[in-house]
Design a protein around this motif. Structure first.
Motif, PDB file in Angstrom:
ATOM      1  N   ASP A  71     -22.520 -31.284  29.643  1.00 22.60           N
ATOM      2  CA  ASP A  71     -21.726 -32.496  29.388  1.00 22.60           C
ATOM      3  C   ASP A  71     -20.473 -32.041  28.646  1.00 22.60           C
ATOM      4  O   ASP A  71     -20.545 -31.646  27.474  1.00 22.60           O
ATOM      5  CB  ASP A  71     -22.540 -33.483  28.551  1.00 22.60           C
ATOM      6  CG  ASP A  71     -21.832 -34.823  28.358  1.00 22.60           C
ATOM      7  OD1 ASP A  71     -20.595 -34.869  28.514  1.00 22.60           O
ATOM      8  OD2 ASP A  71     -22.508 -35.817  28.049  1.00 22.60           O
ATOM      9  N   MET A  72     -19.324 -32.087  29.335  1.00 18.53           N
ATOM     10  CA  MET A  72     -18.070 -31.625  28.741  1.00 18.53           C
ATOM     11  C   MET A  72     -17.037 -32.735  28.770  1.00 18.53           C
ATOM     12  O   MET A  72     -16.790 -33.330  29.810  1.00 18.53           O
ATOM     13  CB  MET A  72     -17.514 -30.414  29.502  1.00 18.53           C
ATOM     14  CG  MET A  72     -18.288 -29.141  29.321  1.00 18.53           C
ATOM     15  SD  MET A  72     -17.313 -27.682  29.815  1.00 18.53           S
ATOM     16  CE  MET A  72     -17.038 -27.991  31.548  1.00 18.53           C
ATOM     17  N   THR A  73     -16.409 -32.982  27.622  1.00 18.34           N
ATOM     18  CA  THR A  73     -15.317 -33.935  27.528  1.00 18.34           C
ATOM     19  C   THR A  73     -14.233 -33.354  26.623  1.00 18.34           C
ATOM     20  O   THR A  73     -14.527 -32.892  25.512  1.00 18.34           O
ATOM     21  CB  THR A  73     -15.790 -35.283  26.944  1.00 18.34           C
ATOM     22  OG1 THR A  73     -16.874 -35.788  27.719  1.00 18.34           O
ATOM     23  CG2 THR A  73     -14.659 -36.309  26.966  1.00 18.34           C
ATOM     24  N   ASP A  74     -13.003 -33.387  27.091  1.00 14.40           N
ATOM     25  CA  ASP A  74     -11.861 -32.873  26.334  1.00 14.40           C
ATOM     26  C   ASP A  74     -12.048 -31.389  26.020  1.00 14.40           C
ATOM     27  O   ASP A  74     -12.201 -30.976  24.855  1.00 14.40           O
ATOM     28  CB  ASP A  74     -11.655 -33.681  25.043  1.00 14.40           C
ATOM     29  CG  ASP A  74     -11.327 -35.133  25.310  1.00 14.40           C
ATOM     30  OD1 ASP A  74     -10.531 -35.404  26.228  1.00 14.40           O
ATOM     31  OD2 ASP A  74     -11.883 -36.013  24.618  1.00 14.40           O
ATOM     32  N   VAL A  75     -12.053 -30.596  27.085  1.00 12.42           N
ATOM     33  CA  VAL A  75     -12.285 -29.158  26.960  1.00 12.42           C
ATOM     34  C   VAL A  75     -11.234 -28.394  27.763  1.00 12.42           C
ATOM     35  O   VAL A  75     -10.857 -28.807  28.868  1.00 12.42           O
ATOM     36  CB  VAL A  75     -13.698 -28.779  27.454  1.00 12.42           C
ATOM     37  CG1 VAL A  75     -13.909 -27.275  27.390  1.00 12.42           C
ATOM     38  CG2 VAL A  75     -14.765 -29.482  26.612  1.00 12.42           C
ATOM     39  N   ILE A  76     -10.758 -27.287  27.216  1.00 10.55           N
ATOM     40  CA  ILE A  76      -9.791 -26.423  27.898  1.00 10.55           C
ATOM     41  C   ILE A  76     -10.370 -25.010  27.995  1.00 10.55           C
ATOM     42  O   ILE A  76     -10.838 -24.452  26.999  1.00 10.55           O
ATOM     43  CB  ILE A  76      -8.447 -26.376  27.141  1.00 10.55           C
ATOM     44  CG1 ILE A  76      -7.775 -27.760  27.156  1.00 10.55           C
ATOM     45  CG2 ILE A  76      -7.511 -25.324  27.762  1.00 10.55           C
ATOM     46  CD1 ILE A  76      -6.506 -27.827  26.319  1.00 10.55           C
ATOM     47  N   PHE A  77     -10.343 -24.460  29.206  1.00 17.34           N
ATOM     48  CA  PHE A  77     -10.666 -23.053  29.439  1.00 17.34           C
ATOM     49  C   PHE A  77      -9.366 -22.357  29.824  1.00 17.34           C
ATOM     50  O   PHE A  77      -8.756 -22.710  30.837  1.00 17.34           O
ATOM     51  CB  PHE A  77     -11.676 -22.894  30.567  1.00 17.34           C
ATOM     52  CG  PHE A  77     -13.054 -23.419  30.263  1.00 17.34           C
ATOM     53  CD1 PHE A  77     -14.035 -22.573  29.749  1.00 17.34           C
ATOM     54  CD2 PHE A  77     -13.374 -24.747  30.507  1.00 17.34           C
ATOM     55  CE1 PHE A  77     -15.310 -23.049  29.477  1.00 17.34           C
ATOM     56  CE2 PHE A  77     -14.644 -25.236  30.244  1.00 17.34           C
ATOM     57  CZ  PHE A  77     -15.618 -24.390  29.723  1.00 17.34           C
ATOM     58  N   GLU A  78      -8.937 -21.385  29.054  1.00 13.46           N
ATOM     59  CA  GLU A  78      -7.705 -20.656  29.350  1.00 13.46           C
ATOM     60  C   GLU A  78      -7.981 -19.165  29.424  1.00 13.46           C
ATOM     61  O   GLU A  78      -8.526 -18.575  28.488  1.00 13.46           O
ATOM     62  CB  GLU A  78      -6.642 -20.937  28.282  1.00 13.46           C
ATOM     63  CG  GLU A  78      -5.296 -20.305  28.595  1.00 13.46           C
ATOM     64  CD  GLU A  78      -4.211 -20.682  27.600  1.00 13.46           C
ATOM     65  OE1 GLU A  78      -3.132 -20.060  27.652  1.00 13.46           O
ATOM     66  OE2 GLU A  78      -4.440 -21.598  26.784  1.00 13.46           O
ATOM     67  N   ASN A  79      -7.615 -18.572  30.561  1.00 10.36           N
ATOM     68  CA  ASN A  79      -7.814 -17.139  30.788  1.00 10.36           C
ATOM     69  C   ASN A  79      -9.274 -16.740  30.554  1.00 10.36           C
ATOM     70  O   ASN A  79      -9.574 -15.738  29.905  1.00 10.36           O
ATOM     71  CB  ASN A  79      -6.895 -16.312  29.886  1.00 10.36           C
ATOM     72  CG  ASN A  79      -6.773 -14.876  30.356  1.00 10.36           C
ATOM     73  OD1 ASN A  79      -6.804 -14.604  31.546  1.00 10.36           O
ATOM     74  ND2 ASN A  79      -6.664 -13.945  29.421  1.00 10.36           N
ATOM     75  N   CYS A  80     -10.170 -17.543  31.095  1.00 15.93           N
ATOM     76  CA  CYS A  80     -11.609 -17.273  30.958  1.00 15.93           C
ATOM     77  C   CYS A  80     -12.184 -16.804  32.296  1.00 15.93           C
ATOM     78  O   CYS A  80     -11.630 -17.085  33.355  1.00 15.93           O
ATOM     79  CB  CYS A  80     -12.359 -18.518  30.491  1.00 15.93           C
ATOM     80  SG  CYS A  80     -11.941 -19.034  28.799  1.00 15.93           S
ATOM     81  N   ASP A  81     -13.307 -16.103  32.222  1.00 17.28           N
ATOM     82  CA  ASP A  81     -13.995 -15.627  33.423  1.00 17.28           C
ATOM     83  C   ASP A  81     -15.361 -16.306  33.498  1.00 17.28           C
ATOM     84  O   ASP A  81     -16.251 -16.022  32.694  1.00 17.28           O
ATOM     85  CB  ASP A  81     -14.157 -14.108  33.374  1.00 17.28           C
ATOM     86  CG  ASP A  81     -14.652 -13.522  34.701  1.00 17.28           C
ATOM     87  OD1 ASP A  81     -15.147 -14.302  35.546  1.00 17.28           O
ATOM     88  OD2 ASP A  81     -14.552 -12.294  34.887  1.00 17.28           O
ATOM     89  N   LEU A  82     -15.499 -17.217  34.467  1.00 12.18           N
ATOM     90  CA  LEU A  82     -16.761 -17.919  34.679  1.00 12.18           C
ATOM     91  C   LEU A  82     -17.386 -17.525  36.018  1.00 12.18           C
ATOM     92  O   LEU A  82     -18.104 -18.309  36.636  1.00 12.18           O
ATOM     93  CB  LEU A  82     -16.569 -19.433  34.629  1.00 12.18           C
ATOM     94  CG  LEU A  82     -16.232 -20.045  33.265  1.00 12.18           C
ATOM     95  CD1 LEU A  82     -14.720 -20.158  33.095  1.00 12.18           C
ATOM     96  CD2 LEU A  82     -16.858 -21.422  33.105  1.00 12.18           C
ATOM     97  N   SER A  83     -17.133 -16.331  36.469  1.00 13.37           N
ATOM     98  CA  SER A  83     -17.642 -15.894  37.764  1.00 13.37           C
ATOM     99  C   SER A  83     -19.160 -16.051  37.839  1.00 13.37           C
ATOM    100  O   SER A  83     -19.891 -15.634  36.941  1.00 13.37           O
ATOM    101  CB  SER A  83     -17.261 -14.436  38.021  1.00 13.37           C
ATOM    102  OG  SER A  83     -15.859 -14.296  38.119  1.00 13.37           O
ATOM    103  N   ASN A  84     -19.603 -16.684  38.916  1.00 16.08           N
ATOM    104  CA  ASN A  84     -21.025 -16.915  39.189  1.00 16.08           C
ATOM    105  C   ASN A  84     -21.725 -17.748  38.120  1.00 16.08           C
ATOM    106  O   ASN A  84     -22.958 -17.734  38.015  1.00 16.08           O
ATOM    107  CB  ASN A  84     -21.771 -15.591  39.384  1.00 16.08           C
ATOM    108  CG  ASN A  84     -21.278 -14.840  40.612  1.00 16.08           C
ATOM    109  OD1 ASN A  84     -21.091 -15.425  41.672  1.00 16.08           O
ATOM    110  ND2 ASN A  84     -21.050 -13.548  40.458  1.00 16.08           N
TER     111      ASN A  84
END
Length: 215
Positions: A71-84
């Motif tokens: 459950d995500m609200t108001d979230v920023i991912f910057e230059n992240c690696d979420l592979s797989n």
């Protein structure tokens, strides 16, 4: 933001405190709020049913992490690696993925609202059976991504590579792919009804049904 297309951006306080992601493992319920996580490696973890609110992740590796039913609200991912990473059955609202690596990420059966993907590599990602409302894919690579049986509302694909994307059983009425590049799509003619395409793309689709277009 793309002209003529607006989404609600994440509402992030200006005075976020820096936090250590590992602290989440000591909580009875995984929860993060009002903080910033930077330069961390969180690979191969199972963090299911987590709740993130007003959080910025920057330069964080989440390779092969399970975030099922997040459950995500108001979230920023910057230059992240979420592979797989696995985010299936998640609720993701007012979120931004910017300059992220999302190879093979699983968003299936999730609900995404007011979410932007900016300059991301999301080849082989899966959105099958998901609901997307007010979502934009901007300048991203989505090669061989799976949008099987999706519910799309106010979704825009802008200047992105959508080659070999699977839109089977997904209605594209009102969906704009006119600025995107692709050699082939997995889509039915019925699904294309009302889809916004460029004149060049229209010629390509016409040849698929056997029409000979004179120029």
């Amino acid at each position: 933001m793309i002209k003529g297309f607006k989404i609600e951006l994440p509402k992030i306080p200006s005075n976020l405190e820096r936090a250590n992601f590992q602290d989440i493992f000591y909580e009875e319920e995984p929860y993060l709020s009002n903080c910033m996580i930077t330069n961390a490696i969180i690979d191969d973890e199972d963090i299911n049913k987590a709740v993130f609110s007003k959080v910025i992740f920057k330069n964080v590796s989440f390779i092969n992490v399970s975030f099922k039913k997040i459950d995500m609200t108001d979230v920023i991912f910057e230059n992240c690696d979420l592979s797989n990473a696995r985010l299936s059955e998640g609720m993701i609202h007012r979120a931004t993925f910017k300059d992220c690596k999302l190879l093979g990420v699983d968003f299936s059966e999730g609900s995404l609202g007011n979410v932007s993907f900016e300059n991301c590599i999301a080849n082989l990602s899966s959105f099958s059976d998901a609901r997307l409302k007010q979502v934009i894919f901007d300048s991203s690579s989505l090669q061989s991504a799976n949008y099987f049986d999706c519910k799309l509302s106010k979704v825009k694909f802008y200047q992105s590579d959508i080659n070999d994307v699977d839109f089977t059983h997904t209605l594209l009425k009102g969906i704009d792919i006119s600025t995107c590049t692709f050699d082939r799509l997995n889509v039915t003619l019925e699904s294309l009804n009302g889809c916004e395409v460029s004149s060049e793309q229209a010629i390509g689709f016409a040849t698929l049904i056997g029409l000979k277009v004179k120029q």
